[in-house]
Scaffold this motif. Sequence first.
Motif, PDB file in Angstrom:
ATOM      1  N   TYR A   1      11.586  13.225  -2.752  1.00  0.00           N
ATOM      2  CA  TYR A   1      12.808  13.606  -3.796  1.00  0.00           C
ATOM      3  C   TYR A   1      12.503  15.124  -4.433  1.00  0.00           C
ATOM      4  O   TYR A   1      11.203  15.437  -4.622  1.00  0.00           O
ATOM      5  CB  TYR A   1      12.599  12.723  -4.713  1.00  0.00           C
ATOM      6  N   SER A   2      13.627  15.886  -4.565  1.00  0.00           N
ATOM      7  CA  SER A   2      13.412  16.851  -5.534  1.00  0.00           C
ATOM      8  C   SER A   2      14.660  16.970  -6.415  1.00  0.00           C
ATOM      9  O   SER A   2      15.559  15.793  -6.363  1.00  0.00           O
ATOM     10  CB  SER A   2      13.577  18.127  -4.660  1.00  0.00           C
ATOM     11  N   ASN A   3      14.772  17.570  -7.407  1.00  0.00           N
ATOM     12  CA  ASN A   3      15.956  17.544  -8.393  1.00  0.00           C
ATOM     13  C   ASN A   3      17.077  18.128  -7.697  1.00  0.00           C
ATOM     14  O   ASN A   3      18.353  17.938  -8.252  1.00  0.00           O
ATOM     15  CB  ASN A   3      15.589  18.483  -9.631  1.00  0.00           C
ATOM     16  N   GLN A   4      17.180  18.289  -6.330  1.00  0.00           N
ATOM     17  CA  GLN A   4      18.301  18.790  -5.791  1.00  0.00           C
ATOM     18  C   GLN A   4      18.896  17.817  -4.470  1.00  0.00           C
ATOM     19  O   GLN A   4      19.985  17.739  -3.843  1.00  0.00           O
ATOM     20  CB  GLN A   4      18.196  20.136  -4.984  1.00  0.00           C
ATOM     21  N   ALA A   5      17.611  16.860  -3.807  1.00  0.00           N
ATOM     22  CA  ALA A   5      18.125  16.134  -2.912  1.00  0.00           C
ATOM     23  C   ALA A   5      16.926  14.827  -2.606  1.00  0.00           C
ATOM     24  O   ALA A   5      15.996  15.067  -3.172  1.00  0.00           O
ATOM     25  CB  ALA A   5      17.939  17.009  -1.491  1.00  0.00           C
ATOM     26  N   LEU A   6      17.554  13.762  -1.922  1.00  0.00           N
ATOM     27  CA  LEU A   6      16.495  12.687  -1.522  1.00  0.00           C
ATOM     28  C   LEU A   6      16.722  12.603  -0.258  1.00  0.00           C
ATOM     29  O   LEU A   6      17.767  12.512   0.422  1.00  0.00           O
ATOM     30  CB  LEU A   6      17.108  11.426  -2.258  1.00  0.00           C
ATOM     31  N   ASP A   7      15.624  12.665   0.684  1.00  0.00           N
ATOM     32  CA  ASP A   7      15.455  12.763   1.972  1.00  0.00           C
ATOM     33  C   ASP A   7      14.542  11.373   2.531  1.00  0.00           C
ATOM     34  O   ASP A   7      13.464  11.097   1.876  1.00  0.00           O
ATOM     35  CB  ASP A   7      14.841  13.857   2.679  1.00  0.00           C
ATOM     36  N   ILE A   8      15.141  10.548   3.139  1.00  0.00           N
ATOM     37  CA  ILE A   8      14.374   9.324   3.730  1.00  0.00           C
ATOM     38  C   ILE A   8      14.060   9.642   5.291  1.00  0.00           C
ATOM     39  O   ILE A   8      15.142   9.053   6.135  1.00  0.00           O
ATOM     40  CB  ILE A   8      15.025   8.049   3.547  1.00  0.00           C
TER      41      ILE A   8
ATOM     42  N   SER B   1       0.780  -1.181   0.040  1.00  0.00           N
ATOM     43  CA  SER B   1       0.045  -0.044  -0.047  1.00  0.00           C
ATOM     44  C   SER B   1       0.976   1.120  -0.067  1.00  0.00           C
ATOM     45  O   SER B   1       2.098   1.233   0.734  1.00  0.00           O
ATOM     46  CB  SER B   1      -1.064  -0.032   1.258  1.00  0.00           C
ATOM     47  N   ALA B   2       0.466   2.146  -0.847  1.00  0.00           N
ATOM     48  CA  ALA B   2       1.354   3.472  -0.952  1.00  0.00           C
ATOM     49  C   ALA B   2       0.600   4.548  -1.377  1.00  0.00           C
ATOM     50  O   ALA B   2      -0.372   4.674  -1.971  1.00  0.00           O
ATOM     51  CB  ALA B   2       2.397   3.084  -1.844  1.00  0.00           C
ATOM     52  N   THR B   3       1.318   5.912  -1.113  1.00  0.00           N
ATOM     53  CA  THR B   3       0.665   7.006  -1.533  1.00  0.00           C
ATOM     54  C   THR B   3       1.603   7.732  -2.102  1.00  0.00           C
ATOM     55  O   THR B   3       2.826   7.787  -1.365  1.00  0.00           O
ATOM     56  CB  THR B   3      -0.233   7.828  -0.436  1.00  0.00           C
ATOM     57  N   ALA B   4       1.480   8.463  -3.127  1.00  0.00           N
ATOM     58  CA  ALA B   4       2.692   9.530  -3.487  1.00  0.00           C
ATOM     59  C   ALA B   4       1.856  10.795  -4.037  1.00  0.00           C
ATOM     60  O   ALA B   4       0.710  10.872  -4.650  1.00  0.00           O
ATOM     61  CB  ALA B   4       3.285   8.808  -4.812  1.00  0.00           C
ATOM     62  N   HIS B   5       2.688  11.744  -4.065  1.00  0.00           N
ATOM     63  CA  HIS B   5       2.163  13.203  -4.310  1.00  0.00           C
ATOM     64  C   HIS B   5       3.608  13.946  -5.123  1.00  0.00           C
ATOM     65  O   HIS B   5       4.664  13.889  -4.593  1.00  0.00           O
ATOM     66  CB  HIS B   5       1.852  14.026  -3.249  1.00  0.00           C
ATOM     67  N   LEU B   6       3.018  14.590  -6.063  1.00  0.00           N
ATOM     68  CA  LEU B   6       3.792  15.186  -7.157  1.00  0.00           C
ATOM     69  C   LEU B   6       3.504  16.458  -7.528  1.00  0.00           C
ATOM     70  O   LEU B   6       2.309  16.489  -7.667  1.00  0.00           O
ATOM     71  CB  LEU B   6       4.146  14.214  -8.434  1.00  0.00           C
ATOM     72  N   GLN B   7       4.537  17.489  -7.412  1.00  0.00           N
ATOM     73  CA  GLN B   7       4.236  18.647  -7.718  1.00  0.00           C
ATOM     74  C   GLN B   7       5.486  19.519  -8.118  1.00  0.00           C
ATOM     75  O   GLN B   7       6.494  19.132  -7.873  1.00  0.00           O
ATOM     76  CB  GLN B   7       3.610  19.416  -6.449  1.00  0.00           C
ATOM     77  N   GLY B   8       5.086  20.416  -8.823  1.00  0.00           N
ATOM     78  CA  GLY B   8       6.285  21.423  -9.343  1.00  0.00           C
ATOM     79  C   GLY B   8       6.196  21.509 -10.765  1.00  0.00           C
ATOM     80  O   GLY B   8       5.378  21.036 -11.539  1.00  0.00           O
ATOM     81  N   THR B   9       7.380  21.694 -11.203  1.00  0.00           N
ATOM     82  CA  THR B   9       7.681  21.948 -12.709  1.00  0.00           C
ATOM     83  C   THR B   9       8.756  20.907 -13.410  1.00  0.00           C
ATOM     84  O   THR B   9       9.403  20.185 -12.088  1.00  0.00           O
ATOM     85  CB  THR B   9       8.134  23.474 -13.004  1.00  0.00           C
ATOM     86  N   ARG B  10       9.147  20.960 -14.378  1.00  0.00           N
ATOM     87  CA  ARG B  10      10.066  20.018 -14.920  1.00  0.00           C
ATOM     88  C   ARG B  10      11.643  20.353 -14.315  1.00  0.00           C
ATOM     89  O   ARG B  10      12.471  19.432 -13.928  1.00  0.00           O
ATOM     90  CB  ARG B  10      10.235  20.149 -16.524  1.00  0.00           C
ATOM     91  N   GLN B  11      11.589  21.691 -14.026  1.00  0.00           N
ATOM     92  CA  GLN B  11      13.048  22.161 -13.571  1.00  0.00           C
ATOM     93  C   GLN B  11      13.181  21.831 -11.920  1.00  0.00           C
ATOM     94  O   GLN B  11      14.225  21.801 -11.323  1.00  0.00           O
ATOM     95  CB  GLN B  11      13.334  23.570 -13.836  1.00  0.00           C
ATOM     96  N   MET B  12      11.917  21.895 -11.264  1.00  0.00           N
ATOM     97  CA  MET B  12      11.840  22.082  -9.864  1.00  0.00           C
ATOM     98  C   MET B  12      10.794  20.889  -9.602  1.00  0.00           C
ATOM     99  O   MET B  12       9.681  21.301  -8.941  1.00  0.00           O
ATOM    100  CB  MET B  12      11.695  23.277  -9.252  1.00  0.00           C
ATOM    101  N   PRO B  13      10.968  19.562  -9.706  1.00  0.00           N
ATOM    102  CA  PRO B  13       9.874  18.665  -9.193  1.00  0.00           C
ATOM    103  C   PRO B  13      10.171  18.241  -7.527  1.00  0.00           C
ATOM    104  O   PRO B  13      11.080  18.319  -7.254  1.00  0.00           O
ATOM    105  CB  PRO B  13       9.980  17.342 -10.176  1.00  0.00           C
ATOM    106  N   VAL B  14       9.079  18.146  -6.984  1.00  0.00           N
ATOM    107  CA  VAL B  14       9.045  17.584  -5.735  1.00  0.00           C
ATOM    108  C   VAL B  14       8.087  16.457  -5.565  1.00  0.00           C
ATOM    109  O   VAL B  14       7.077  16.619  -5.786  1.00  0.00           O
ATOM    110  CB  VAL B  14       8.658  18.809  -4.621  1.00  0.00           C
ATOM    111  N   ALA B  15       8.693  15.266  -5.022  1.00  0.00           N
ATOM    112  CA  ALA B  15       7.654  14.018  -4.971  1.00  0.00           C
ATOM    113  C   ALA B  15       7.726  13.614  -3.411  1.00  0.00           C
ATOM    114  O   ALA B  15       8.892  13.520  -2.920  1.00  0.00           O
ATOM    115  CB  ALA B  15       7.934  12.913  -5.756  1.00  0.00           C
ATOM    116  N   ASP B  16       6.556  13.429  -2.765  1.00  0.00           N
ATOM    117  CA  ASP B  16       6.485  12.586  -1.640  1.00  0.00           C
ATOM    118  C   ASP B  16       5.944  11.243  -1.440  1.00  0.00           C
ATOM    119  O   ASP B  16       5.036  11.086  -2.264  1.00  0.00           O
ATOM    120  CB  ASP B  16       5.442  13.484  -0.645  1.00  0.00           C
TER     121      ASP B  16
END
Length: 205
Positions: free
Chosen positions: A88-95, A49-64
Amino acid sequence: AGSDIRVNGHTELTSNYATSAEASIRSLSLEKALQIGGQGAIPVRGDLSATAHLQGTRQMPVADLAFTLTRGNVYEGPVDRLEGTARYSNQALDIPSLEIHAPAGRVALHGSWNAAAATLRIDATDIEIAKIEHVRRVTPGLAGTLHLAVDVSAELPRDGSVRVRIKSLNTDIRTRELRVDKQRLGDASLIAQTTALVGSKVPPP
């Protein structure tokens, strides 16, 4: 059967293609999903089971992402529950959290990565060695408990080379009441602290 997958979102037809999307999965059988995808030989089972949310632009994506795997078996190792969160973003991955609950015990992990640095922390307390499936196969009769704590931080290269500078590495590994076929081996511990290690440098291709 019994699974539910939902996806919805929208994208603006502008130069940046700003997007917002959400997806959810409930009780998806990984074994069946792998079979449908032609990867049934991969020895992974469980209900995801999972949930995901993506927002932002091609240059600045952010996903949870947040996920839970129950009644799992990964490469013949039983997993009661695996759950975690990530950003996740185009600059970092945080767990922020990743926890594995298995018959042998619980292992917790968290860490982060970006273009300049990475950190990782692993904690495992009172792991029952005799209940680790792969240990039981390799060394039948080995028993005892294991405590493990690892904390590492590193600086990553910016010049294209493969060169990692370990800023700190702290380990605390302890075993109690080790025994093989009821023959007592005793206790053992390894505690180490290291700073400023530099990894080997490999020229870019």
